[in-house]
Design an enzyme around this catalytic site. Sequence first.
Site, PDB file in Angstrom:
ATOM      1  N   LYS A  51      46.327  48.940  37.788  1.00  0.00           N
ATOM      2  CA  LYS A  51      47.508  48.218  37.188  1.00  0.00           C
ATOM      3  C   LYS A  51      47.328  46.516  37.633  1.00  0.00           C
ATOM      4  O   LYS A  51      47.367  45.690  36.918  1.00  0.00           O
ATOM      5  CB  LYS A  51      48.525  48.684  38.084  1.00  0.00           C
ATOM      6  N   ASP A  96      53.683  49.252  35.331  1.00  0.00           N
ATOM      7  CA  ASP A  96      54.460  49.654  36.630  1.00  0.00           C
ATOM      8  C   ASP A  96      55.385  50.689  36.502  1.00  0.00           C
ATOM      9  O   ASP A  96      55.546  51.459  35.456  1.00  0.00           O
ATOM     10  CB  ASP A  96      54.853  48.112  36.973  1.00  0.00           C
TER      11      ASP A  96
END
Length: 269
Positions: free
Chosen positions: A158, A176
């Site tokens: 991420k 997220d």
Amino acid sequence: MQKPKSKSIASVRVPRPKPKSSKASPRSRQAQKRPVTAYTPQEVDEIFRRFRVQRPEPKGELESVNPFTLLVAVVLSAQATDAGVNKATRPLFAVADTPEKMLALGEEKLGEYIRTIGLWRNKAKNVIALCEALIRDHGGKIPEDREALQQLPGVGRKTANVVLNVAFGQPTMAVDTHIFRVSNRILLAPGRTPEEVERALLSAIPEEYLLHAHHWLILHGRYVCKARKPDCSACIIADLCKAPEKTSDVPAPLVPWEPIEERRQAEEA
């Protein structure tokens, strides 16, 4: 002495290999049946067209001054709010905006700047190790490659996707908690893991929207499609939304949206 009778080839019984079962495991069957998205290509295009109209140039809310400080800010933001990270990094980045300057601070001094951020001790260690790796392996520059980024201490997929997208303009999808929730809730990209959701989003979203798609979804999840109580009355895609728990019946627009090809032909003419 009578010789034992030899068995003919035909009489020898060779065990047959068991046929491979064509049945997939329950989990794999479920994965095969799970659709990439519950929306038609036209509906997906319209969803992101509206997001683009609402926020033509979406920006992340983490503050940074260059790719290095962006990377540090994203590493620090794990299990912390953007506002809390920004409060700590404003004075930090004023004195340390390069790996060399950050390394010169040292772990103890760095910890004093980020003490208000959750897990600050471990994060201080990671940032110092990150700076050492950047200087040693990359000449102090941020690599523009996901695999190289993920080799750095404290950097996961991420974080790498955020840096590639924001700092280098690559059409990545950083999943997220907001994107994961929204994608599953509205059935835009169902998935059990962030990686599954990422693949589904990249497959479903038209290329022209990919650069800003992750920011649009984050902001939509943060301010409209909230975790505890989604604000459906303020949602610009409420009439298209297929979330089972949608809290209000919002009618479709009086003027229906044009199909993709017709609208593009009109724009080109």
